[in-house]
Design a protein around this motif. Structure first.
Motif, PDB file in Angstrom:
ATOM      1  N   GLU A 107       0.819  -1.204   0.000  1.00 44.90           N
ATOM      2  CA  GLU A 107       0.000   0.000   0.000  1.00 44.90           C
ATOM      3  C   GLU A 107       0.852   1.252   0.000  1.00 44.90           C
ATOM      4  OE1 GLU A 107      -3.130   2.663   0.017  1.00 44.90           O
ATOM      5  OE2 GLU A 107      -2.967   0.566  -0.607  1.00 44.90           O
ATOM      6  N   ARG A 110       2.127   1.696  -3.490  1.00 45.84           N
ATOM      7  CA  ARG A 110       0.991   2.043  -4.362  1.00 45.84           C
ATOM      8  C   ARG A 110       0.676   3.532  -4.258  1.00 45.84           C
ATOM      9  NH1 ARG A 110      -4.435   2.907  -4.892  1.00 45.84           N
ATOM     10  NH2 ARG A 110      -4.634   3.298  -2.666  1.00 45.84           N
ATOM     11  N   GLN A 111       0.612   4.054  -3.037  1.00 41.73           N
ATOM     12  CA  GLN A 111       0.318   5.478  -2.861  1.00 41.73           C
ATOM     13  C   GLN A 111       1.404   6.346  -3.495  1.00 41.73           C
ATOM     14  OE1 GLN A 111      -0.649   6.684   1.162  1.00 41.73           O
ATOM     15  NE2 GLN A 111      -1.658   4.735   1.603  1.00 41.73           N
ATOM     16  N   ARG A 114       1.088   6.156  -7.381  1.00 50.60           N
ATOM     17  CA  ARG A 114      -0.089   6.919  -7.813  1.00 50.60           C
ATOM     18  C   ARG A 114       0.184   8.419  -7.733  1.00 50.60           C
ATOM     19  NH1 ARG A 114      -5.229   4.370  -7.948  1.00 50.60           N
ATOM     20  NH2 ARG A 114      -5.957   6.466  -8.493  1.00 50.60           N
ATOM     21  N   HIS A 115       0.911   8.842  -6.704  1.00 47.92           N
ATOM     22  CA  HIS A 115       1.276  10.255  -6.565  1.00 47.92           C
ATOM     23  C   HIS A 115       2.151  10.694  -7.739  1.00 47.92           C
ATOM     24  CE1 HIS A 115       2.529  13.976  -4.515  1.00 47.92           C
ATOM     25  NE2 HIS A 115       3.764  13.682  -4.903  1.00 47.92           N
ATOM     26  N   ALA A 147      -0.413  -0.121  -8.713  1.00 48.81           N
ATOM     27  CA  ALA A 147      -0.599   1.301  -9.008  1.00 48.81           C
ATOM     28  C   ALA A 147      -0.564   1.554 -10.511  1.00 48.81           C
ATOM     29  CB  ALA A 147       0.475   2.126  -8.296  1.00 48.81           C
TER      30      ALA A 147
END
Length: 494
Positions: A107, A110-111, A114-115, A147
């Motif tokens: 996670e 992934r964040q 995505r950012h 992501a």
């Protein structure tokens, strides 16, 4: 508590969390016996782990991720089986036969990815992976892939490099991407690294090749070690919250022992830190609002700094939080140097004063990171003053960016100097101890250890040897701090 080594900020943070949770309720014996060996990577230090199978202890905390990074899950599970019958809790990765405290590696990555896509428009994103045997590395790889899929970006083997967990792996990874795969700025927007060490190596190699970070290529890591904040540029990364993991593991173990039940699992949510290496402009400290009002009378930035002098000095002192040592009125001197350099197209008063302050922290056994927080606070205040002279802002930004470069250089030099001094001290200690081999007089050994180990940051220690009668370990030399005795009270076979 069993771990591979006591070297990185991650190791020290987990140990700190374990000790904090233990408090006066338990004695924690920390044993760094090396990572678990494999056919390709044998580890002779692992012998100490065999001695612990029959040790007189109540439970075990294992840094499962670090121990098994190069050996894999099967070796780790076999290792945990040694301690069957006593509660075991792992920190890092889950394993059969033990409870676990883990961070959601997937996670966090992934964040971060995505950012990169949604905020900075990256679409060609490379991944520097860790060892295949590392469960944490594989979880982070899955987070990266997830992501990309969510963002509609097709993954390609051309953008993925398998490597290790050291800084040199970042250097080699960049070389593989640029030299072997033929990628270049324009065909590569960002590099996601398995950890901070690899990311820092990647940044160094990009700089060596004359390629800027974050433009044209952004770089991000994982761990949020201290070096990430003082890197040039400061590294965007995922904070593992290692201290919280250690504290949760020890708390779970103590509760299990008190209630005579198995310890419980826990998953810690990661915290993403967006800094300059991904393209974000403001560090967390920099994003705070200035503590004082905008200038009332001044019409130039320099005069505004003078008008707000006392308020800015207060803001700098608050940012330092008592950690700045060895310099009287450092706040005023730094502010005056900035004001002087703003008015000069050549002089380097601010750079000189800032570097002097950073080096002074190292000399006084502080850490130059405090200068990073001070610089962030000063930047926020200076930009507030620049509102009265808008065209001065680009010059201010250049000044503060150069100051970051200076801080990164000073921090790297201090770290290398500390390592050299530690190595030299270790050589002196080893030579002195070797000269005592075979001597029946333990008094000389005690003097040597009491003199040298505290210089290495080891304030408490215990040296034991097997007795000739029953083979159990007997304490022969020990150092205590205060009234608490430090002897490691283990009963071990010869």
């Amino acid at each position: 508590m069993l771990l591979d080594q006591l070297e990185s900020d991650y190791h020290l943070d987990v140990v700190s969390g374990v000790k904090k949770a233990a408090g006066d309720r338990a004695r924690v014996v920390v044993i760094a016996g090396g990572r678990l060996g494999s056919a390709e990577l044998p580890e002779a230090r692992n012998g100490i782990y065999s001695e612990l199978e029959q040790a007189d202890v109540d439970g075990f905390v294992l840094l499962t991720g670090c121990l098994s990074n190069y050996s894999g899950r099967a070796t780790l599970e076999t290792f945990v089986e040694r301690f069957a019958g006593r509660p075991v809790i792992g920190v890092g990765v889950s394993v059969a036969g033990a409870a676990s405290v883990t961070v959601d590696n997937g996670e966090g990555v992934r964040q971060l990815v995505r950012h990169l896509v949604e905020v900075h428009g990256a679409s060609r994103i490379a991944l520097l992976r860790g060892p295949r045997e590392s469960q944490e590395s594989e979880a982070r790889t899955l987070g990266d892939q997830r992501a990309l899929e969510e963002s509609g970006i097709e993954s390609s083997d051309r953008f993925v490099v398998r490597g290790g967990l050291e800084r040199t792996d970042g250097t080699l990874g960049v070389a593989a991407l640029l030299d072997d795969r033929g990628l270049r700025p324009g065909t590569l927007d960002a590099i996601v690294c398995v950890n901070d060490e690899v990311a820092l190596g990647a940044i160094e190699e990009l700089h060596r090749r004359g390629i800027g970070v974050p433009r044209p290529i952004a770089v991000v890591g994982f761990d949020d070690e201290l070096a990430a904040e003082v890197a040039n540029p400061p590294l965007s990364t995922v904070k593992q919250r290692a201290r919280e993991q250690g504290e949760a593991a020890m708390t779970s173990l103590l509760v299990a022992l008190e209630r005579n039940q198995p310890p419980l699992d826990r998953v810690v949510e990661p915290a993403v830190r967006y800094r300059e290496s991904c393209g974000c402009r403001f560090h967390a400290v920099e994003a705070r609002s200035p503590t004082s009002e905008r200038p009332r009378v001044a019409r130039t930035c320099r005069l505004a700094l003078i008008e707000k002098r006392e308020a800015i000095r207060t803001a700098l002192a608050r940012a330092a939080a008592g950690r700045m040592s060895g310099s009287h009125d450092w706040e005023g001197r730094l502010l005056d140097a900035l004001a002087a350099q703003i008015d000069s197209s050549e002089g380097g008063a601010f750079f000189w004063e800032f570097e002097r302050l950073a080096r002074l922290q190292g000399k006084n056994r502080g850490h130059p990171l405090v200068c990073h927080d001070v610089l962030s606070a000063l930047r926020a205040e200076a930009l507030s003053c620049a509102e009265v002279e808008a065209d001065i802002r680009p010059r201010l930004e250049d000044l503060f960016q150069e100051a970051r470069v200076i801080l990164a250089r000073v921090a790297a030099g201090l770290a290398m100097g500390h390592l050299d001094a530690t190595n030299q001290q270790m050589r002196v200690l080893m030579q002195a101890c070797l000269e005592q081999v075979g001597s029946p007089d333990l008094g000389a050994l005690e003097v040597i250890l009491n003199e040298h180990l505290p210089l290495l940051g080891i304030d408490e220690f215990c040296i034991s040897r097997p007795s000739t009668s029953d083979g159990e370990l007997r304490e022969v030399v020990a150092r205590t701090r205060g009234s608490r005795r430090v002897g490691v009270e283990l009963t071990l076979p010869r």
